[in-house]
Scaffold this motif. Structure first.
Motif, PDB file in Angstrom:
ATOM      1  N   VAL A 141      17.439  -1.684 -14.016  1.00 35.93           N
ATOM      2  CA  VAL A 141      16.361  -0.632 -14.081  1.00 35.93           C
ATOM      3  C   VAL A 141      16.722   0.704 -13.127  1.00 35.93           C
ATOM      4  CG1 VAL A 141      14.076  -0.522 -13.090  1.00 35.93           C
ATOM      5  CG2 VAL A 141      14.707  -2.561 -14.190  1.00 35.93           C
ATOM      6  N   GLU A 142      17.465   0.291 -11.784  1.00 39.27           N
ATOM      7  CA  GLU A 142      17.984   1.683 -11.477  1.00 39.27           C
ATOM      8  C   GLU A 142      19.304   1.965 -11.492  1.00 39.27           C
ATOM      9  OE1 GLU A 142      15.923   3.214  -9.471  1.00 39.27           O
ATOM     10  OE2 GLU A 142      14.153   1.932  -9.578  1.00 39.27           O
ATOM     11  N   GLY A 143      20.252   1.002 -12.246  1.00 36.62           N
ATOM     12  CA  GLY A 143      21.224   1.216 -12.623  1.00 36.62           C
ATOM     13  C   GLY A 143      22.074   1.701 -13.815  1.00 36.62           C
ATOM     14  N   ASP A 144      22.862   1.005 -14.298  1.00 39.25           N
ATOM     15  CA  ASP A 144      23.390   1.654 -15.816  1.00 39.25           C
ATOM     16  C   ASP A 144      22.694   1.049 -16.739  1.00 39.25           C
ATOM     17  OD1 ASP A 144      24.835   2.372 -17.912  1.00 39.25           O
ATOM     18  OD2 ASP A 144      26.651   1.010 -17.308  1.00 39.25           O
ATOM     19  N   HIS A 145      21.687   1.982 -17.516  1.00 37.84           N
ATOM     20  CA  HIS A 145      20.812   1.422 -18.593  1.00 37.84           C
ATOM     21  C   HIS A 145      20.807   2.280 -19.610  1.00 37.84           C
ATOM     22  CE1 HIS A 145      18.328   3.862 -15.591  1.00 37.84           C
ATOM     23  NE2 HIS A 145      18.322   4.345 -16.776  1.00 37.84           N
ATOM     24  N   HIS A 146      21.895   2.857 -19.770  1.00 37.55           N
ATOM     25  CA  HIS A 146      21.828   3.908 -21.218  1.00 37.55           C
ATOM     26  C   HIS A 146      21.778   3.154 -22.338  1.00 37.55           C
ATOM     27  CE1 HIS A 146      26.248   3.308 -20.810  1.00 37.55           C
ATOM     28  NE2 HIS A 146      26.276   4.009 -21.955  1.00 37.55           N
ATOM     29  N   HIS A 147      22.293   1.940 -22.484  1.00 32.05           N
ATOM     30  CA  HIS A 147      22.207   1.118 -23.706  1.00 32.05           C
ATOM     31  C   HIS A 147      20.909   0.495 -23.847  1.00 32.05           C
ATOM     32  CE1 HIS A 147      26.614   1.441 -24.323  1.00 32.05           C
ATOM     33  NE2 HIS A 147      26.466   2.216 -24.543  1.00 32.05           N
ATOM     34  N   HIS A 148      20.189   0.404 -23.003  1.00 33.66           N
ATOM     35  CA  HIS A 148      19.073  -0.644 -22.837  1.00 33.66           C
ATOM     36  C   HIS A 148      17.769  -0.217 -23.441  1.00 33.66           C
ATOM     37  CE1 HIS A 148      22.049  -2.331 -19.979  1.00 33.66           C
ATOM     38  NE2 HIS A 148      21.326  -3.194 -19.654  1.00 33.66           N
ATOM     39  N   ALA A 149      16.573  -1.134 -23.286  1.00 31.03           N
ATOM     40  CA  ALA A 149      15.676  -1.009 -24.078  1.00 31.03           C
ATOM     41  C   ALA A 149      14.546   0.100 -23.628  1.00 31.03           C
ATOM     42  CB  ALA A 149      14.871  -2.455 -23.638  1.00 31.03           C
ATOM     43  N   ILE A 150      13.999   0.532 -24.760  1.00 28.78           N
ATOM     44  CA  ILE A 150      12.792   1.283 -24.636  1.00 28.78           C
ATOM     45  C   ILE A 150      11.343   0.898 -25.160  1.00 28.78           C
ATOM     46  CG2 ILE A 150      14.228   3.288 -25.038  1.00 28.78           C
ATOM     47  CD1 ILE A 150      13.710   3.488 -28.181  1.00 28.78           C
ATOM     48  N   LEU A 151      11.582  -0.245 -25.837  1.00 27.15           N
ATOM     49  CA  LEU A 151      10.399  -1.021 -26.306  1.00 27.15           C
ATOM     50  C   LEU A 151      10.396  -2.486 -25.711  1.00 27.15           C
ATOM     51  CD1 LEU A 151      10.424   0.207 -29.935  1.00 27.15           C
ATOM     52  CD2 LEU A 151       8.611   0.841 -28.268  1.00 27.15           C
ATOM     53  N   GLY A 152       8.980  -2.727 -25.200  1.00 31.89           N
ATOM     54  CA  GLY A 152       8.825  -4.233 -24.792  1.00 31.89           C
ATOM     55  C   GLY A 152       9.638  -4.816 -23.603  1.00 31.89           C
ATOM     56  N   ALA A 153      10.064  -3.825 -22.902  1.00 37.54           N
ATOM     57  CA  ALA A 153      10.830  -4.316 -21.690  1.00 37.54           C
ATOM     58  C   ALA A 153       9.759  -4.699 -20.406  1.00 37.54           C
ATOM     59  CB  ALA A 153      11.760  -3.209 -21.019  1.00 37.54           C
ATOM     60  N   SER A 154      10.262  -4.957 -19.302  1.00 38.45           N
ATOM     61  CA  SER A 154       9.641  -5.192 -18.205  1.00 38.45           C
ATOM     62  C   SER A 154      10.363  -4.820 -16.937  1.00 38.45           C
ATOM     63  CB  SER A 154       8.853  -6.619 -18.177  1.00 38.45           C
ATOM     64  OG  SER A 154       9.914  -7.782 -17.782  1.00 38.45           O
ATOM     65  N   PRO A 155       9.799  -4.865 -15.831  1.00 40.17           N
ATOM     66  CA  PRO A 155      10.611  -4.524 -14.727  1.00 40.17           C
ATOM     67  C   PRO A 155      11.573  -5.510 -14.278  1.00 40.17           C
ATOM     68  CG  PRO A 155       8.223  -4.096 -14.221  1.00 40.17           C
ATOM     69  CD  PRO A 155       8.260  -4.790 -15.651  1.00 40.17           C
ATOM     70  N   HIS A 156      11.342  -6.936 -14.970  1.00 42.75           N
ATOM     71  CA  HIS A 156      12.196  -8.068 -14.779  1.00 42.75           C
ATOM     72  C   HIS A 156      13.362  -8.268 -15.455  1.00 42.75           C
ATOM     73  CE1 HIS A 156       8.784  -9.833 -12.508  1.00 42.75           C
ATOM     74  NE2 HIS A 156       8.113  -9.268 -13.175  1.00 42.75           N
ATOM     75  N   CYS A 157      13.374  -7.458 -16.815  1.00 36.90           N
ATOM     76  CA  CYS A 157      14.533  -7.090 -17.346  1.00 36.90           C
ATOM     77  C   CYS A 157      14.542  -6.104 -18.239  1.00 36.90           C
ATOM     78  CB  CYS A 157      14.870  -8.392 -18.483  1.00 36.90           C
ATOM     79  SG  CYS A 157      16.115  -8.560 -19.270  1.00 36.90           S
ATOM     80  N   VAL A 158      15.553  -5.270 -18.703  1.00 37.57           N
ATOM     81  CA  VAL A 158      15.463  -4.092 -19.592  1.00 37.57           C
ATOM     82  C   VAL A 158      16.844  -4.186 -20.800  1.00 37.57           C
ATOM     83  CG1 VAL A 158      14.022  -2.523 -18.120  1.00 37.57           C
ATOM     84  CG2 VAL A 158      16.734  -2.661 -18.088  1.00 37.57           C
ATOM     85  N   ALA A 159      17.383  -5.603 -20.723  1.00 40.19           N
ATOM     86  CA  ALA A 159      18.353  -5.743 -21.612  1.00 40.19           C
ATOM     87  C   ALA A 159      17.894  -5.695 -22.988  1.00 40.19           C
ATOM     88  CB  ALA A 159      19.145  -6.969 -21.435  1.00 40.19           C
ATOM     89  N   VAL A 160      18.755  -5.647 -23.935  1.00 37.95           N
ATOM     90  CA  VAL A 160      18.507  -5.565 -25.370  1.00 37.95           C
ATOM     91  C   VAL A 160      19.151  -6.821 -26.221  1.00 37.95           C
ATOM     92  CG1 VAL A 160      18.194  -3.029 -25.585  1.00 37.95           C
ATOM     93  CG2 VAL A 160      20.346  -4.202 -26.116  1.00 37.95           C
ATOM     94  N   HIS A 161      18.606  -7.347 -27.213  1.00 38.42           N
ATOM     95  CA  HIS A 161      19.302  -8.297 -28.043  1.00 38.42           C
ATOM     96  C   HIS A 161      20.362  -7.691 -28.859  1.00 38.42           C
ATOM     97  CE1 HIS A 161      19.743 -11.776 -30.765  1.00 38.42           C
ATOM     98  NE2 HIS A 161      19.293 -12.540 -29.808  1.00 38.42           N
TER      99      HIS A 161
END
Length: 330
Positions: A141-161
């Motif tokens: 959330v505060e680190g490296d997330h340029h590949h991560h989620a823009i839909l359906g995420a939460s503060p607990h996880c922003v990873a993508v499938h």
């Protein structure tokens, strides 16, 4: 790597019984994801139950006119199957876009659906990760997330499938079949992956100890004119930063039916229901396609470093829909 036991299952009931008897065991298909995670210490099973040789390796007609794909069908065989290429071309394209030939020869359909996220914090056991250790935090959330989620995420996880195959299967309303000690069951792929919410470590709706036995594609004439398009950061095989599986039925210049799913934007393949509603019954043109993309992406909540995905996905969806509409009038 932790030492582990190995046992080859003789049949489906036997495989399920072996896992039920050993809560520290895991099913092994092609191993293209699980073994990598074992090497890094993310996965630490005490026993592997090899299911690759079970009689689940066929693609065959379903009773309702669809296709049934066995869980141990390899990605290569699925992509090359004549009926898949003819009736669900976007699925074949998605599989071919997903990995190298060597990996496709090993990877199985069941294993592909269960592959874990490629988030760097998840695969680095020195870092906290709510998927690995619930409650430890999500540094992305505060680190490296340029590949991560823009839909359906939460503060607990922003990873993508990471699956390409699952995106196309989601667009075509695939249903996952499984077996437990209590008998067979099934779940639509749109419900197979759980919303990330406060429990990102609970990734699927599979019951404990369940073995995926196959995936059924219902009959869908619209899927015969479909396409999968993937954007990645290099031309060689890499995980998507955005992808679209779409199908259109256009008659007399009007969209009669639309199927759309997005990949690499959420913790699960994202069925684009809002876009489908805008498309259905509307003129098959640039204004409609842009409105459909905007409707779906209105819910996007990008992080500081991945806002580019909103524009990328808008342009990608419009481009794929435009190509499909142009093909319909040739």
């Amino acid at each position: 790597m932790r030492e582990f036991g190995y046992q080859r299952a003789a049949d489906v009931p036997g495989a399920v019984a072996l896992l039920a008897a050993d809560p520290d065991a895991r099913f092994l298909g092609g191993g293209t994801n699980l073994v990598d995670l074992m090497k890094t210490g993310v996965e630490r099973p005490g026993r592997l139950v090899d299911v690759r040789h079970l009689p689940l390796d066929r693609v065959e007609p379903a009773e309702d006119g669809g296709l049934r794909v066995g869980a141990t069908v390899t990605n290569s065989d699925l992509a090359a199957h004549p009926e898949v290429r003819r009736r669900y071309p976007a699925l074949s394209q998605a599989v071919l876009a997903g990995a190298s030939g060597q990996l496709r020869n090993m990877a199985t359909v069941g294993g592909n659906l269960l592959q874990r996220t490629r988030c760097g914090y998840f695969t680095d056991v020195t870092q906290p990760c709510n998927k690995r250790v619930p409650g430890s935090g999500c540094p992305a959330v505060e680190g490296d997330h340029h590949h991560h989620a823009i839909l359906g995420a939460s503060p607990h996880c922003v990873a993508v499938h990471p699956s390409d195959m699952a995106v196309a299967l989601t667009a075509f309303d695939a249903v996952v079949s499984y077996r437990t000690a209590d008998g067979p069951g099934e779940v639509p792929l749109t419900e197979f992956y759980r919303p990330v919410g406060e429990t990102p470590h609970r990734e699927t709706a599979l019951p404990q100890g369940a073995l995926i036995t196959g995936v059924t594609l219902p009959p869908a004439p619209v899927a015969a004119r479909s396409r999968y398009r993937k954007v990645r950061e290099r031309a060689s095989y890499a995980f998507a930063i955005g992808s679209v599986a779409a199908a259109l039925d256009v008659r007399d210049g009007v969209v009669q039916e639309a199927r759309v799913a997005l990949g690499a934007v959420a913790s699960r393949p994202w069925r684009a229901r809002a876009a489908e509603r805008v498309l259905t019954g509307a003129p098959a043109g640039a204004a409609t396609f842009a409105a459909a993309a905007d409707a779906e992406l209105a819910a996007a909540t990008p992080l500081p470093e991945n806002g580019y995905k909103v524009a990328l996905m808008r342009n990608l969806l419009v481009a794929v829909l435009t190509e499909l509409a142009e093909e319909a009038v040739r």
